[in-house]
Design a protein around this motif. Sequence first.
Motif, PDB file in Angstrom:
ATOM      1  N   ASP A 129       0.483  17.862   4.973  1.00  0.00           N
ATOM      2  CA  ASP A 129       0.725  16.849   5.817  1.00  0.00           C
ATOM      3  C   ASP A 129       1.463  16.818   7.045  1.00  0.00           C
ATOM      4  N   GLU A 172       0.805  -1.203   0.019  1.00  0.00           N
ATOM      5  CA  GLU A 172       0.093  -0.097  -0.117  1.00  0.00           C
ATOM      6  C   GLU A 172       0.880   1.469  -0.154  1.00  0.00           C
ATOM      7  N   THR A 173       0.360   2.372  -0.783  1.00  0.00           N
ATOM      8  CA  THR A 173       1.338   3.546  -0.670  1.00  0.00           C
ATOM      9  C   THR A 173       0.456   4.319   0.343  1.00  0.00           C
ATOM     10  N   LEU A 174       1.316   5.255   1.171  1.00  0.00           N
ATOM     11  CA  LEU A 174       0.492   6.067   2.075  1.00  0.00           C
ATOM     12  C   LEU A 174       0.118   7.289   1.119  1.00  0.00           C
ATOM     13  N   PRO A 175      -1.059   7.608   1.425  1.00  0.00           N
ATOM     14  CA  PRO A 175      -1.463   9.004   0.668  1.00  0.00           C
ATOM     15  C   PRO A 175      -0.923  10.349   1.127  1.00  0.00           C
ATOM     16  N   VAL A 176      -0.672  11.274  -0.109  1.00  0.00           N
ATOM     17  CA  VAL A 176      -0.422  12.609   0.439  1.00  0.00           C
ATOM     18  C   VAL A 176      -1.563  13.508  -0.079  1.00  0.00           C
ATOM     19  N   ASP A 177      -2.392  14.109   0.725  1.00  0.00           N
ATOM     20  CA  ASP A 177      -3.474  15.066   0.754  1.00  0.00           C
ATOM     21  C   ASP A 177      -3.159  16.210  -0.300  1.00  0.00           C
ATOM     22  N   SER A 178      -4.191  16.434  -1.341  1.00  0.00           N
ATOM     23  CA  SER A 178      -3.922  17.817  -1.804  1.00  0.00           C
ATOM     24  C   SER A 178      -4.310  19.058  -1.528  1.00  0.00           C
TER      25      SER A 178
END
Lengths: 259, 281
Positions: free
Chosen positions: A253, A243-249
């Motif tokens: 972070d 799984e890839t850790l998401p980076v919010d737009s």
Amino acid sequence: MAILHDDDARFKGLEKKIGFFVIIALLGIVLTVIAVGIQQDVFSPKTRLFIVTDSGQDISEGMEVKLRGFNIGKVEKLELTDDARVKVTLSILRSHMQWVKSDSKARLLKEGVIGANIIEITLGSEKEKPLEHNALIAFERERGLGQVVDQLYAEVIPLIDDLKRVARRADTLLAGLPATQQKLDDTLTSAKKNFENLEKVTASDLPAMTRKGRETLEGAKKVVDSVSRTWPISSNIKEPRTETLPVDSYVPDQAPKQK
Amino acid sequence: MRGNFVTIFFLMLAVLTAGCGSNPPALTEQQETAIQFNQRGEAAFRRGDYAQALQEYQGALSIHRSVENVAGIATELLNLSVVDRRLGDKAAAQAALDQILMERSPAFSADQKAEAAYRKAGYYLDDGNEAEARSWLNKALECCHGCGAEGRLYNLMARMALAGQPQDAMNHARRALALNRNAGDKNEEANSHRLIADALFNSDDFKTAEQSYDDALRLDKESGAAAKIALDLMGLGRSVARQGRRTEAVEYFQRAYSVSEGAGDAKAMDAAAAEIKKVAP
């Protein structure tokens, strides 16, 4: 009568001589009395103090009154009060009254184990004032040897009774000890046998059982794995993947805040 | 005779139906181990143990490198950049992403490069370096041709345009909304709604902004993002306040305060309290 009117020169002035000797003797007696009086502090100024106690036992007139082992006075008089208590008058040399303060105490005690009774006055504290003439001083009796023995006796007797009971119980326990020891021996022997059996089992059967169990589990896992990969079951099982850790737009972070 | 036909019919049907399904290929031992490292890393990250997460992701990366699994390497480098940021090592985070963007062998895909460039742009924007952010955003767009990060890229563009160009921001956000909706990314879809609402608010269209904040709130509630729910409620409060509905505004701010309090976000609580004080009738 002729004898009395004898003109012997040796009798001349005899009356005067006798009178002189009598006066000398009387003077000697007076001086002796004065010397003894001075020695006995008869003429020293004294201060009277009183103590009041329930009993006059062991207190007598003339008894010495001491402070730190020094004689500072004596018991002058004992008398009964209106309420049947005993009032003791102490006569203390005034020169020693500087140490007898309002917090001083008088104690009746024996000098040594078999010594005479005395009244000991304790030294008062520096900040207190010396007692005045005819003042009352606190009094207490030191427990005598007999009283101490009585108290010890009262305390030791129950202890002896307890010891007797403990000894009787120990006797009872010891009487049953051989039977208990026999039971313990039997138990230990039985345990030893059990351990020996267990050792035999673990040495031979257990490793084999463990190996078989592991093989069975591995076999079962293979079966479950292959079944889980079979359609349509596989469609209901989420395939493990990275799984890839998401980076919010929208939100920068940052570590979540601690509550 | 009829019974035999029925049996044969069902047997044939079973064989044909079984053919429709296909068994997925079994994972190699290295793949399984790398997945376990990755999952342990994610678990450690979720519980805030970033040092442990770093260790686990590094373990996964080593395994992927040992078998030249490019997709796995890219995934773990992206993860490592996030963990490095959380650990405060911004240089390491950038370096991890640079490995995807600059390394020639093994060659990373355009999608992976777009994802890495998007993250670099986001990090630069978070750090206040808008020029670098814009540069990396353009590089990401160059690499991205229908990539998974496209919706997020347009959201980020909208976010950058929000301050001075609300119309551009709205256009980017609307495009992002369509992309994210197609991709089924609810979280980014909510971001698009919120960005549209922000742009509308900046254009003084408070009534429409209210509707967009409401759309964002609905999606954020589905995904359970407390911080974003609070942001949506704050946006709703400000929008209705500007329409003169002060009592409603106070209610929205109070809800935002309550949500932030539940999440333990003191800064957001202060912001909500300040708004309540400002608009309370």
